[in-house]
Design an enzyme around this catalytic site. Structure first.
Site, mmCIF file in Angstrom:
data_model
loop_
_atom_site.group_PDB
_atom_site.id
_atom_site.type_symbol
_atom_site.label_atom_id
_atom_site.label_comp_id
_atom_site.label_asym_id
_atom_site.label_seq_id
_atom_site.Cartn_x
_atom_site.Cartn_y
_atom_site.Cartn_z
ATOM 1 N N THR A 28 -11.987 -13.347 -4.710
ATOM 2 C CA THR A 28 -11.981 -14.732 -5.195
ATOM 3 C C THR A 28 -11.262 -14.813 -6.537
ATOM 4 O OG1 THR A 28 -14.089 -15.037 -4.092
ATOM 5 C CG2 THR A 28 -13.496 -16.691 -5.727
ATOM 6 N N GLN A 29 -11.504 -13.845 -7.387
ATOM 7 C CA GLN A 29 -10.860 -13.824 -8.707
ATOM 8 C C GLN A 29 -9.380 -13.487 -8.606
ATOM 9 O OE1 GLN A 29 -12.442 -14.909 -11.375
ATOM 10 N NE2 GLN A 29 -14.143 -15.259 -9.983
ATOM 11 N N HIS A 53 -4.363 -4.987 -8.886
ATOM 12 C CA HIS A 53 -5.152 -3.805 -8.542
ATOM 13 C C HIS A 53 -6.633 -4.130 -8.697
ATOM 14 C CE1 HIS A 53 -6.100 0.394 -7.995
ATOM 15 N NE2 HIS A 53 -6.937 0.287 -9.001
ATOM 16 N N MET A 113 0.787 -1.231 0.000
ATOM 17 C CA MET A 113 0.000 0.000 0.000
ATOM 18 C C MET A 113 0.820 1.283 0.000
ATOM 19 S SD MET A 113 -2.951 -1.156 -0.436
ATOM 20 C CE MET A 113 -3.913 0.332 -0.281
ATOM 21 N N ARG A 114 2.089 1.238 -0.345
ATOM 22 C CA ARG A 114 2.888 2.464 -0.438
ATOM 23 C C ARG A 114 3.216 2.751 -1.898
ATOM 24 N NH1 ARG A 114 2.294 5.493 3.656
ATOM 25 N NH2 ARG A 114 4.100 6.697 2.981
ATOM 26 N N THR A 144 5.013 0.377 -13.470
ATOM 27 C CA THR A 144 5.868 1.410 -14.054
ATOM 28 C C THR A 144 5.741 2.648 -13.172
ATOM 29 O OG1 THR A 144 4.111 2.293 -15.439
ATOM 30 C CG2 THR A 144 5.458 0.522 -16.396
ATOM 31 N N GLU A 195 4.131 5.234 -13.625
ATOM 32 C CA GLU A 195 2.771 5.767 -13.571
ATOM 33 C C GLU A 195 1.910 4.869 -12.685
ATOM 34 O OE1 GLU A 195 -1.084 6.533 -16.391
ATOM 35 O OE2 GLU A 195 0.786 5.882 -17.334
HETATM 36 N N1 NHR Z 1 4.071 2.494 -7.359
HETATM 37 C C1 NHR Z 1 4.232 2.816 -8.637
HETATM 38 N N2 NHR Z 1 5.225 3.654 -8.923
HETATM 39 N N3 NHR Z 1 3.442 2.355 -9.618
HETATM 40 C C2 NHR Z 1 2.422 1.546 -9.308
HETATM 41 O O1 NHR Z 1 1.645 1.105 -10.284
HETATM 42 C C3 NHR Z 1 2.189 1.162 -7.969
HETATM 43 C C4 NHR Z 1 3.058 1.679 -7.004
HETATM 44 C C5 NHR Z 1 2.878 1.362 -5.649
HETATM 45 C C6 NHR Z 1 1.825 0.594 -5.258
HETATM 46 C C7 NHR Z 1 -0.281 -0.606 -5.717
HETATM 47 C C8 NHR Z 1 -1.453 0.385 -5.835
HETATM 48 C C9 NHR Z 1 -2.772 -0.261 -6.155
HETATM 49 O O2 NHR Z 1 -2.818 -1.337 -6.739
HETATM 50 C C10 NHR Z 1 0.929 0.109 -6.200
HETATM 51 C C11 NHR Z 1 1.112 0.374 -7.564
HETATM 52 C C12 NHR Z 1 -1.130 2.399 -2.686
HETATM 53 C C13 NHR Z 1 -1.611 3.641 -3.078
HETATM 54 C C14 NHR Z 1 -1.628 4.807 -2.114
HETATM 55 O O3 NHR Z 1 -2.201 5.844 -2.396
HETATM 56 C C15 NHR Z 1 -2.043 3.792 -4.373
HETATM 57 C C16 NHR Z 1 -1.981 2.730 -5.247
HETATM 58 C C17 NHR Z 1 -1.494 1.487 -4.849
HETATM 59 C C18 NHR Z 1 -1.070 1.324 -3.562
HETATM 60 N N4 NHR Z 1 -0.960 4.674 -0.947
HETATM 61 C C19 NHR Z 1 -0.822 5.704 0.078
HETATM 62 C C20 NHR Z 1 0.553 6.379 -0.032
HETATM 63 O O4 NHR Z 1 0.633 7.552 0.395
HETATM 64 C C21 NHR Z 1 -0.906 5.124 1.464
HETATM 65 C C22 NHR Z 1 -2.198 4.421 1.739
HETATM 66 C C23 NHR Z 1 -2.135 3.523 2.970
HETATM 67 O O5 NHR Z 1 -1.089 3.413 3.619
HETATM 68 O O6 NHR Z 1 -3.183 2.925 3.266
HETATM 69 O O7 NHR Z 1 1.528 5.743 -0.471
HETATM 70 O O8 NHR Z 1 -3.829 0.344 -5.880
HETATM 71 C C1 GAR Z 2 -6.323 -6.961 -2.633
HETATM 72 O O1 GAR Z 2 -7.704 -6.871 -2.844
HETATM 73 C C2 GAR Z 2 -5.594 -6.119 -3.655
HETATM 74 O O2 GAR Z 2 -6.219 -6.118 -4.898
HETATM 75 C C3 GAR Z 2 -5.672 -4.788 -3.008
HETATM 76 O O3 GAR Z 2 -5.481 -5.013 -1.633
HETATM 77 C C4 GAR Z 2 -5.966 -6.295 -1.314
HETATM 78 C C5 GAR Z 2 -4.906 -7.045 -0.572
HETATM 79 O O4 GAR Z 2 -5.404 -8.220 -0.073
HETATM 80 N N1 GAR Z 2 -4.651 -3.918 -3.478
HETATM 81 C C6 GAR Z 2 -4.774 -2.626 -3.429
HETATM 82 O O5 GAR Z 2 -5.801 -2.075 -3.089
HETATM 83 C C7 GAR Z 2 -3.547 -1.875 -3.802
HETATM 84 N N2 GAR Z 2 -3.792 -0.504 -3.588
HETATM 85 P P1 GAR Z 2 -4.418 -9.326 0.497
HETATM 86 O O6 GAR Z 2 -3.452 -8.637 1.458
HETATM 87 O O7 GAR Z 2 -5.315 -10.282 1.231
HETATM 88 O O8 GAR Z 2 -3.719 -9.964 -0.651
#
Ligand code: NHR
Ligand code: GAR
Length: 230
Positions: A188-189, A125, A106-107, A157, A159
């Site tokens: 589930t998926q 995602h 989640m970072r 990437t 982005e």
């Molecule tokens: N980093 C890059 N550069 N590119 C991606 O495609 C990424 C990534 C880092 C994480 C997962 C992503 C998702 O699937 C991911 C993809 C966290 C946030 C977010 O806003 C956004 C997208 C995803 C993961 N995080 C907050 C932050 O400030 C913190 C939120 C929290 O701690 O709960 O980093 O959705």
């Molecule tokens: C999953 O649903 C994944 O798609 C989502 O977090 C869950 C993690 O579950 N990812 C994001 O929302 C990334 N921002 P898990 O820890 O049980 O695998």
């Protein structure tokens, strides 16, 4: 005799398996789905380590239960994103992974980090990307009145949630769904498509070229390979 042939192992046993490092922040159910597919022999690879940015992540115990090495790199111990990412990168690279898997991590990652794992880092995602990048995807799909929702595995990437798609699973949205019921249907998926994508990558069938994902050297559709399911 080459150095690799100095022991008595069969040639097939001398080959090192591809190494996977999995990053988590939470319950780790996707990590478990991948680790269990590896344990069953469905994925011919080794989960070298599971790393969490959150010390309390429930997935850490699940990894330990499976005899997988675990590490914590707590983002709160660092003054800024760059320092955290550098420390995380050092920790990951100790395991010399062929593939880095974000599984509910989640970072947001800095460009320097992402470039280091160019073409060998996947994310899952919970939306039909390019729809609903970022957070709170289930509620946003409901609020928009969508009839379908789903989940995407993509290469990471710079982005955010913008790298090339690999595979997508589509689920219906029913009247009366809320974010929880929808999330469960999507989850589930997730546990079906993520092990498939990892298997494709470690077997050499999946790669990234430019902003496209290649499967058996053929460009995948922009949506990724669609998997229509209930
Ligand atoms: N980093 C890059 N550069 N590119 C991606 O495609 C990424 C990534 C880092 C994480 C997962 C992503 C998702 O699937 C991911 C993809 C966290 C946030 C977010 O806003 C956004 C997208 C995803 C993961 N995080 C907050 C932050 O400030 C913190 C939120 C929290 O701690 O709960 O980093 O959705
Ligand atoms: C999953 O649903 C994944 O798609 C989502 O977090 C869950 C993690 O579950 N990812 C994001 O929302 C990334 N921002 P898990 O820890 O049980 O695998």
């Amino acid at each position: 005799m080459s150095p690799a042939q100095t022991n008595n192992a069969l040639p097939s046993e001398q080959q090192e398996k591809p190494r996977i490092v999995i990053l988590i922040s939470g319950s780790g159910s996707n990590m478990v789905a991948i680790a269990d597919a590896v344990a069953k022999g469905d994925i011919d690879a080794e989960v070298a380590a599971v790393i969490s940015n959150k010390p309390e992540a429930a997935g850490i115990q699940k990894a330990k239960d499976r005899d997988i090495e675990t590490q914590i790199v707590n983002h709160k111990d660092f003054a800024n994103r760059e320092d955290f990412d550098m420390a995380l990168m050092q920790q990951i690279d100790e395991y010399q992974p062929d593939l880095v898997v974000l599984a509910g991590f989640m970072r947001i990652l800095t460009p320097a980090f992402v470039i280091n794992y160019h073409g060998r880092m996947l994310n899952i995602h919970p939306s039909l990307l390019p729809k609903y990048q970022g957070l709170d995807t289930h509620q946003r799909a409901l609020d928009a009145g969508d009839e379908q929702h789903g989940v995407t595995v993509h290469f990471v990437t710079e982005e955010l949630d913008g790298g090339p798609n690999v595979i997508q699973a589509i689920v219906p949205i029913y009247d009366g769904d809320d974010a929880t019921s929808l999330q469960q249907r999507v989850h589930t998926q997730e546990h079906i498509i993520y092990p498939i994508a990892v298997k494709w990558f470690v077997s050499g069938r999946l790669s990234m070229k430019g902003n496209s994902a290649l499967f058996d050297n053929t460009e995948l559709p922009a949506s990724g390979l669609p998997l229509t399911n209930q």
